[in-house]
Design an enzyme around this catalytic site. Structure first.
Site, mmCIF file in Angstrom:
data_model
loop_
_atom_site.group_PDB
_atom_site.id
_atom_site.type_symbol
_atom_site.label_atom_id
_atom_site.label_comp_id
_atom_site.label_asym_id
_atom_site.label_seq_id
_atom_site.Cartn_x
_atom_site.Cartn_y
_atom_site.Cartn_z
ATOM 1 N N HIS A 183 0.802 -1.224 0.000
ATOM 2 C CA HIS A 183 0.000 0.000 0.000
ATOM 3 C C HIS A 183 0.834 1.273 0.000
ATOM 4 C CE1 HIS A 183 -4.095 -1.785 1.226
ATOM 5 N NE2 HIS A 183 -4.018 -1.532 -0.057
ATOM 6 N N ARG A 287 3.428 -9.783 -18.229
ATOM 7 C CA ARG A 287 4.291 -10.893 -17.774
ATOM 8 C C ARG A 287 3.518 -11.660 -16.703
ATOM 9 N NH1 ARG A 287 8.637 -6.698 -18.511
ATOM 10 N NH2 ARG A 287 10.152 -7.587 -19.946
ATOM 11 N N ARG A 323 0.984 -12.675 -22.088
ATOM 12 C CA ARG A 323 1.981 -13.669 -22.477
ATOM 13 C C ARG A 323 1.831 -14.899 -21.585
ATOM 14 N NH1 ARG A 323 8.215 -12.183 -21.929
ATOM 15 N NH2 ARG A 323 7.753 -12.481 -19.731
ATOM 16 N N GLU A 420 12.327 -13.655 -30.064
ATOM 17 C CA GLU A 420 13.466 -13.430 -29.160
ATOM 18 C C GLU A 420 14.531 -14.506 -29.296
ATOM 19 O OE1 GLU A 420 11.904 -13.165 -25.172
ATOM 20 O OE2 GLU A 420 10.610 -14.902 -25.422
ATOM 21 N N ASN A 441 15.278 -8.032 -25.102
ATOM 22 C CA ASN A 441 16.133 -8.412 -23.960
ATOM 23 C C ASN A 441 16.756 -9.782 -24.214
ATOM 24 O OD1 ASN A 441 14.924 -6.141 -22.913
ATOM 25 N ND2 ASN A 441 13.530 -7.267 -21.580
ATOM 26 N N ASP A 442 15.922 -10.730 -24.613
ATOM 27 C CA ASP A 442 16.449 -12.065 -24.876
ATOM 28 C C ASP A 442 17.139 -12.143 -26.229
ATOM 29 O OD1 ASP A 442 16.050 -13.830 -22.651
ATOM 30 O OD2 ASP A 442 13.911 -13.449 -22.905
ATOM 31 N N ARG A 452 21.847 -12.251 -20.073
ATOM 32 C CA ARG A 452 21.235 -10.954 -19.774
ATOM 33 C C ARG A 452 21.467 -10.516 -18.342
ATOM 34 N NH1 ARG A 452 14.888 -11.821 -20.742
ATOM 35 N NH2 ARG A 452 14.603 -10.068 -19.345
ATOM 36 N N CYS A 490 8.836 -5.215 -27.427
ATOM 37 C CA CYS A 490 8.458 -5.009 -26.026
ATOM 38 C C CYS A 490 9.632 -5.174 -25.062
ATOM 39 C CB CYS A 490 7.302 -5.933 -25.637
ATOM 40 S SG CYS A 490 7.650 -7.685 -25.887
#
Ligand code: PEP
Ligand code: MG
Length: 537
Positions: A183, A287, A323, A420, A441-442, A452, A490
């Protein structure tokens, strides 16, 4: 004094430089021993004092704050709670011991809940417990007086302690522990206050601090250079954020009027910035690992369905690209993934899904059912071969038939894939996906043969602007254009201004970025103009 940097996790975006205030409230630890008949009166007085505090704190004109405090007030006034405390005191323990005993029981129950909402309620109750115990002990822990624009460092902050800080003077919050989805982080985001969590021990008492809530960084005694850089970033971030509504109206466009789609990546809906949701063109990558990692048990179909449905509702008619589970590699899931010598090259993403079809089927059924509530898209991670995509397409068809014959007809959402794995990028013509999304990224790690999560000289190889990477990106963009299949990107690369310009120059017209990068990406796109199409093929 040389500056000292502490890296943590970004919890609320923004940048601030201000005087450091370290707040270490006394720990509401040991409870007092029984003091005979006076205990009941002491308890009543402490409850009344805490109630007054909560009423004063509640007047902050902020929905979430009001909700947290209302929950605490109601709990405090609940005759069942007071009855249980008095019953425990009847056994001869002090008011403090009884309060701790009763509240700890409730807190444990809330914390064991799967639902984020209830777990956050557990934190609210722990806050109430500490507040009551400190009051009973006569340790009221008044908040520190804040200088203008203060950066407050604490080990943890409960909602009531956060709310007790002088809002007009608070510049940012840095927590040694804390959570991105609790919170306090939600309150900070709602107030536009930069916040970083998970910094580990910060050994400092005073001085100046620079806090970067986008990068998750606290710099103590920042050098004049860091200060100037942060101040300039703050000014340009403010400007970019201010211009976001105007830029998004009618759709994001380059300087010469070409439409560019900007969606956002969702790590955890509980930690999602409302402003980014409002101004994004949708979610470009959800994700879904957040449903699985760090949980006592796997989420069942119903829980997944509700989460996906709620996410669609939050995006209010805009597309949401879910995904399927991408575990393995740097995201192991005990009991599901196995120890591998080279986990990045092993059973991860869709490979694991196909090897454990029950896991994947449960997720796909939940997605199919949620698709009735809005424009949902399904995206597969780590696809290497066309057969993997086809296997999932067949699975979806079968699950949809099962749902229909059980009286629950559902639409068939678009099925796309992350690009990727270099083999997929080089052989894209053979994949009949409804969309492609480049996972830079990959892709970078596999093209450059550099993990990575590498450090040192290997990390220096992780260059998304390496010609080999850009060549693959260009190739994917071209295949998409030729075949009329939408292409997006992405990975983190799209959130980096220099890299984004290169991507636009390659002809990419859809990206998905971290919510904190939305305003900046919109500004870069808005500047990308007619005179600068140099590298465009
Ligand atoms: C990527 O690989 O670029 C990506 C967006 O996915 P993740 O970072 O979750 O692997
Ligand atoms: Mg990836």
């Amino acid at each position: 004094m040389a500056e000292r940097r502490h890296a943590g996790r970004p919890a609320a975006p923004g940048v601030v430089v201000g005087p450091l205030v370290v707040w270490r409230p006394a720990n509401a630890g040991k409870a007092a021993r029984a003091e005979g008949g006076g205990e009941v009166r002491r308890l009543a007085a402490a409850c009344a004092a805490v109630r007054r505090d909560l009423l004063v704190l509640g007047d902050q004109g902020d929905r979430l704050a009001a909700e947290v405090l209302e929950f605490q007030r109601e709990f405090l006034a609940d005759p069942e709670f007071l009855g249980a405390v008095e019953e425990a005191m009847g056994r001869g323990v002090s008011a403090a011991v009884a309060v701790r005993e009763v509240l700890d029981g409730h807190i444990a129950q809330f914390r064991a809940e799967e639902d984020e909402y209830f777990r956050a309620r557990g934190e609210d109750l722990a806050d109430l417990r500490d507040h009551l115990l400190a009051t009973l002990d006569g340790r009221r822990d008044p908040p520190p007086a804040l200088p203008e624009g203060a950066v407050v460092v604490a080990s943890e902050l409960t909602p009531s302690r956060f709310l007790a800080l002088d809002r007009r003077r608070l510049g940012g919050v840095a927590l040694e522990g804390g959570s991105v989805s609790g919170h306090v982080a939600m309150l900070a985001r709602a107030r536009g206050l930069p916040m970083v969590v998970g910094l580990g021990r910060v050994a400092a008492a005073a001085g100046e601090a620079a806090l970067d809530g986008d990068e998750g960084l606290l710099v103590l005694d920042p050098s004049p250079r860091t200060r100037a850089r942060m101040a300039a970033r703050r000014r340009s971030l403010e400007e970019e954020r201010r211009s976001l509504p105007a830029r998004s109206a009618g759709g994001y466009r380059t300087a010469d009027g070409e439409r560019v789609e900007i969606r956002i990546n969702v790590e955890d809906p509980a930690a999602l910035d409302e402003e980014a949701v409002r101004f994004a063109d949708g979610a470009g990558l959800v994700r879904t690992e957040f449903l699985f990692l760090g949980r006592p048990e796997l989420p069942d179909e119903e829980r997944q369905y509700r989460t996906y449905r709620d996410l669609l509702a939050r995006f209010a008619g805009k597309p949401v690209r879910l995904r399927t589970l991408d575990i393995g590699g740097d995201k192991p899931l005990p009991g599901i993934t196995e120890e591998e010598a080279n986990p990045f090259l092993g059973l991860r993403g869709i490979r694991l899904g196909l090897a454990r079809p029950r896991l994947l089927e449960t997720q796909l059924r939940a997605m199919l059912r949620a698709a009735r509530h809005g424009p949902l898209e399904i995206m597969l991670p780590m696809v290497t071969l066309p057969a993997e995509l086809e296997a999932v397409r067949a699975m979806l068809g079968r699950l949809r038939e099962e749902l229909a014959s059980g009286g629950e007809p559902v639409p068939l959402p678009p099925l796309g894939m992350m690009v990727e794995v270099p083999a997929a990028a080089l052989d894209l013509e053979r994949f009949s996906a409804d969309f492609f999304s480049i996972g830079s990224n990959d892709l970078v790690q596999y093209v450059m043969a550099a993990a990575r999560d590498a450090a040192g000289p290997v990390a220096e190889l992780l260059d998304p602007l390496h010609p080999a990477v850009l060549r693959l990106v260009a190739e994917v963009v071209q295949v998409g254009a030729r075949r009329n299949v939408p292409v997006s990107l992405c990975g983190e690369m799209a959130g980096d201004p220099a890299a984004l310009e290169r991507l636009l120059a390659l002809g990419l017209r859809s990206i998905s970025v971290a919510p904190s990068a939305l305003a900046r990406a919109a500004a870069v796109i808005g500047r990308f103009g007619a005179e600068d199409h140099g590298g465009r093929s």
